[in-house]
Design a protein around this motif. Structure first.
Motif, mmCIF file in Angstrom:
data_model
loop_
_atom_site.group_PDB
_atom_site.id
_atom_site.type_symbol
_atom_site.label_atom_id
_atom_site.label_comp_id
_atom_site.label_asym_id
_atom_site.label_seq_id
_atom_site.Cartn_x
_atom_site.Cartn_y
_atom_site.Cartn_z
ATOM 1 N N PRO A 43 0.827 -0.913 0.074
ATOM 2 C CA PRO A 43 -0.086 0.100 -0.088
ATOM 3 C C PRO A 43 0.799 1.087 0.381
ATOM 4 C CG PRO A 43 -0.075 -0.981 2.239
ATOM 5 C CD PRO A 43 0.796 -1.973 1.198
ATOM 6 N N TYR A 44 0.225 2.257 -0.521
ATOM 7 C CA TYR A 44 0.952 3.401 -0.378
ATOM 8 C C TYR A 44 1.167 4.179 0.926
ATOM 9 C CZ TYR A 44 1.026 4.638 -5.267
ATOM 10 O OH TYR A 44 1.333 4.377 -6.701
ATOM 11 N N GLU A 63 11.398 2.730 -8.146
ATOM 12 C CA GLU A 63 10.986 2.596 -9.410
ATOM 13 C C GLU A 63 10.216 3.861 -9.799
ATOM 14 O OE1 GLU A 63 8.012 -0.244 -8.786
ATOM 15 O OE2 GLU A 63 9.667 -2.080 -8.344
ATOM 16 N N LYS A 64 10.120 4.033 -11.074
ATOM 17 C CA LYS A 64 9.123 5.279 -11.808
ATOM 18 C C LYS A 64 7.751 4.843 -11.251
ATOM 19 C CE LYS A 64 12.338 7.375 -14.772
ATOM 20 N NZ LYS A 64 12.534 8.341 -15.866
ATOM 21 N N ASP A 65 7.064 6.028 -10.982
ATOM 22 C CA ASP A 65 5.601 5.787 -10.428
ATOM 23 C C ASP A 65 4.698 5.617 -11.884
ATOM 24 O OD1 ASP A 65 3.137 5.537 -9.431
ATOM 25 O OD2 ASP A 65 3.546 7.313 -8.079
ATOM 26 N N LYS A 66 4.163 4.427 -12.218
ATOM 27 C CA LYS A 66 3.539 4.253 -13.297
ATOM 28 C C LYS A 66 2.078 5.215 -13.183
ATOM 29 C CE LYS A 66 5.342 -0.295 -13.482
ATOM 30 N NZ LYS A 66 5.659 -0.390 -12.265
ATOM 31 N N ASN A 67 1.690 5.270 -11.886
ATOM 32 C CA ASN A 67 0.403 6.024 -12.015
ATOM 33 C C ASN A 67 0.623 7.684 -12.056
ATOM 34 O OD1 ASN A 67 -0.813 3.404 -11.544
ATOM 35 N ND2 ASN A 67 -0.379 3.319 -9.296
ATOM 36 N N LYS A 72 7.196 10.896 -10.701
ATOM 37 C CA LYS A 72 7.457 10.736 -9.571
ATOM 38 C C LYS A 72 8.165 9.233 -9.156
ATOM 39 C CE LYS A 72 4.365 13.273 -6.839
ATOM 40 N NZ LYS A 72 3.432 13.266 -5.628
ATOM 41 N N TYR A 73 8.835 8.907 -8.325
ATOM 42 C CA TYR A 73 9.202 7.613 -7.960
ATOM 43 C C TYR A 73 8.761 6.816 -6.874
ATOM 44 C CZ TYR A 73 13.276 8.640 -10.914
ATOM 45 O OH TYR A 73 14.041 9.145 -12.050
ATOM 46 N N GLN A 74 8.662 5.725 -7.151
ATOM 47 C CA GLN A 74 8.176 4.775 -5.857
ATOM 48 C C GLN A 74 9.268 4.152 -4.756
ATOM 49 O OE1 GLN A 74 5.590 1.942 -7.392
ATOM 50 N NE2 GLN A 74 3.692 3.268 -7.384
ATOM 51 N N VAL A 75 9.441 4.800 -3.771
ATOM 52 C CA VAL A 75 10.314 4.268 -2.924
ATOM 53 C C VAL A 75 9.857 3.438 -1.861
ATOM 54 C CG1 VAL A 75 12.050 5.038 -1.469
ATOM 55 C CG2 VAL A 75 11.736 6.526 -3.090
ATOM 56 N N PHE A 76 10.374 2.162 -1.534
ATOM 57 C CA PHE A 76 9.894 1.294 -0.522
ATOM 58 C C PHE A 76 10.371 1.507 0.836
ATOM 59 C CE2 PHE A 76 9.689 -0.452 -4.665
ATOM 60 C CZ PHE A 76 8.467 -1.193 -4.900
ATOM 61 N N SER A 89 5.626 7.524 -2.436
ATOM 62 C CA SER A 89 5.490 8.281 -4.002
ATOM 63 C C SER A 89 6.299 9.729 -3.719
ATOM 64 C CB SER A 89 4.293 8.400 -4.577
ATOM 65 O OG SER A 89 4.380 8.839 -5.740
ATOM 66 N N VAL A 90 7.289 9.720 -4.342
ATOM 67 C CA VAL A 90 8.070 10.839 -4.142
ATOM 68 C C VAL A 90 8.775 11.616 -5.375
ATOM 69 C CG1 VAL A 90 9.023 10.260 -1.802
ATOM 70 C CG2 VAL A 90 10.500 9.519 -4.084
#
Length: 129
Positions: A43-44, A63-67, A72-76, A89-90
């Motif tokens: 989840p976000y 990863e690059k945020d597909k949404n 933006k990038y998705q960092v875990f 999402s950053v």
């Protein structure tokens, strides 16, 4: 004199309704998180106002945020509050701050500070002490 008593009763029922609705909201949010996890997703993370202690998952690459329509990038990250894994999402600027903090301290833990709401929201990052 009985009239003020009726008003008191009304106020009590309204406040108990509020607690019912807030409890129901919390329950639904938890169920939604669990459903996402059951499907194998993460989840976000929605940062709360103030300080959020997070641990950067160094095993998974951003990863690059597909949404996102912006870049933006998705960092875990793992939240210290509930010890669960989330996607954060950053913007590239915020990712730069997170990575600089990580590289400077060699510690994956950091504090994400959220200030403001809506379009006035600002984020800053500081090392975890």
């Amino acid at each position: 004199m009985p009239k003020p008593q009726k008003e008191e009763i009304k106020e009590q029922s309204v406040s108990s309704d509020d607690s019912f609705w807030s409890e129901l909201y919390k329950e639904v949010v938890e169920q939604a998180k669990e459903q996402i996890r059951e499907r194998g997703g993460v989840p976000y993370f929605r940062p709360k106002e103030g300080e959020n202690v997070l641990t950067l998952d160094t095993e998974r690459k951003p990863e690059k945020d597909k949404n996102s329509k912006t870049l933006k990038y998705q960092v875990f990250v793992i939240s210290e509050a509930d010890n669960q894994e989330y996607m954060l999402s950053v913007t590239p600027t915020l990712l730069q701050k997170i990575l600089k903090t990580y590289l400077d301290t060699k510690n994956p833990k950091f504090v994400l500070i959220r200030v403001g709401q809506g379009q006035q929201t600002r984020y800053s990052v500081k090392p975890y002490a």
